[in-house]
Design a protein around this motif. Sequence first.
Motif, PDB file in Angstrom:
ATOM      1  N   ALA A   1       0.838  -1.210   0.000  1.00 48.55           N
ATOM      2  CA  ALA A   1       0.000   0.000   0.000  1.00 48.55           C
ATOM      3  C   ALA A   1       0.868   1.254   0.000  1.00 48.55           C
ATOM      4  O   ALA A   1       0.551   2.246  -0.673  1.00 48.55           O
ATOM      5  N   ALA A   2       1.976   1.207   0.736  1.00 48.42           N
ATOM      6  CA  ALA A   2       2.861   2.377   0.804  1.00 48.42           C
ATOM      7  C   ALA A   2       3.522   2.634  -0.553  1.00 48.42           C
ATOM      8  O   ALA A   2       3.684   3.785  -0.970  1.00 48.42           O
ATOM      9  N   LYS A   3       3.888   1.568  -1.254  1.00 48.89           N
ATOM     10  CA  LYS A   3       4.480   1.754  -2.587  1.00 48.89           C
ATOM     11  C   LYS A   3       3.452   2.353  -3.552  1.00 48.89           C
ATOM     12  O   LYS A   3       3.793   3.244  -4.349  1.00 48.89           O
ATOM     13  N   ALA A   4       2.231   1.901  -3.484  1.00 48.32           N
ATOM     14  CA  ALA A   4       1.182   2.456  -4.362  1.00 48.32           C
ATOM     15  C   ALA A   4       0.944   3.931  -4.056  1.00 48.32           C
ATOM     16  O   ALA A   4       0.785   4.761  -4.964  1.00 48.32           O
ATOM     17  N   PHE A   5       0.942   4.269  -2.768  1.00 47.70           N
ATOM     18  CA  PHE A   5       0.762   5.665  -2.341  1.00 47.70           C
ATOM     19  C   PHE A   5       1.903   6.525  -2.871  1.00 47.70           C
ATOM     20  O   PHE A   5       1.693   7.621  -3.415  1.00 47.70           O
ATOM     21  N   ASN A   6       3.134   6.033  -2.753  1.00 55.56           N
ATOM     22  CA  ASN A   6       4.305   6.776  -3.228  1.00 55.56           C
ATOM     23  C   ASN A   6       4.264   6.964  -4.744  1.00 55.56           C
ATOM     24  O   ASN A   6       4.581   8.040  -5.260  1.00 55.56           O
TER      25      ASN A   6
END
Lengths: 152, 152
Positions: free
Chosen positions: A55-60
């Motif tokens: 999820a953090a990679k998608a947000f970034n």
Amino acid sequence: MLEGLREASRRIALRKAIDGWGTQAGWQQVWDETCSPAFISYFCGFRESVKGLEAAKAFNAALFGGFPGLEQTITAVAAEGEHVAYRHRLIGRNEGSFLGRPATGRAVNITGMTWMTVQDGRVVEEWYELNHDELKRQLGMTAQDASAAAAS
Amino acid sequence: MLEGLREASRRIALRKAIDGWGTQAGWQQVWDETCSPAFISYFCGFRESVKGLEAAKAFNAALFGGFPGLEQTITAVAAEGEHVAYRHRLIGRNEGSFLGRPATGRAVNITGMTWMTVQDGRVVEEWYELNHDELKRQLGMTAQDASAAAAS
């Protein structure tokens, strides 16, 4: 011992910060190598954190979609034990969709601060603070635009 | 030697952070004792810094005028050499004029990050980051209100 922990934390955190910067080819792989799968991102004072590495990679990726050439200059680092804090200055241009609105083409120049906690050789959490209100001002987002974006 | 510098920097910075918090009686005197007269505050990504200790105290007094009972919890500290970074959570209520508008009475709960640089036993600069956009959202400042406040 403590000195060794500090240096190991600094090395891992700065690898994520620099080689894992969103304009670098293969930044996702650097995140995979430096972060825990249970990585949590506490972003800009929002009540809801971003939970989990995927999820953090998608947000970034979404953030850098708005600023595909965003340059980061790290201006200071302080590391102690498992904690690594750094300040940076961001300079770039809004060349893609951001906060639900099309690119403005406008330049931004703003500071931010990051804090990573490293456990067992992996970044387990990251806190980031940047003043979105100043960012929106630089982007020329009118009050009405900002409101519409926040609701989108 | 380096360890001693780190501990001295931490002691001075945290004295300013805790005893110099704007709700504490005599916070101004703590600033006088811990900060350089040439103290500079780089606040929330604004282009213009607040230059000089007296100007910084006036700026701080104005902020706490809006949140006279604002509680700070320091959640982590990282100190290295002359640098001291810390994270905090702020919980309070907007009980006074803020950003040029009257008190909203609303509660806020938000994170921020501070970075102090200590030289010759005094804090010479402080960087602070907090997301004003999220703060305004919690205060229920509408887009139009926010725009009017920014222009005031």
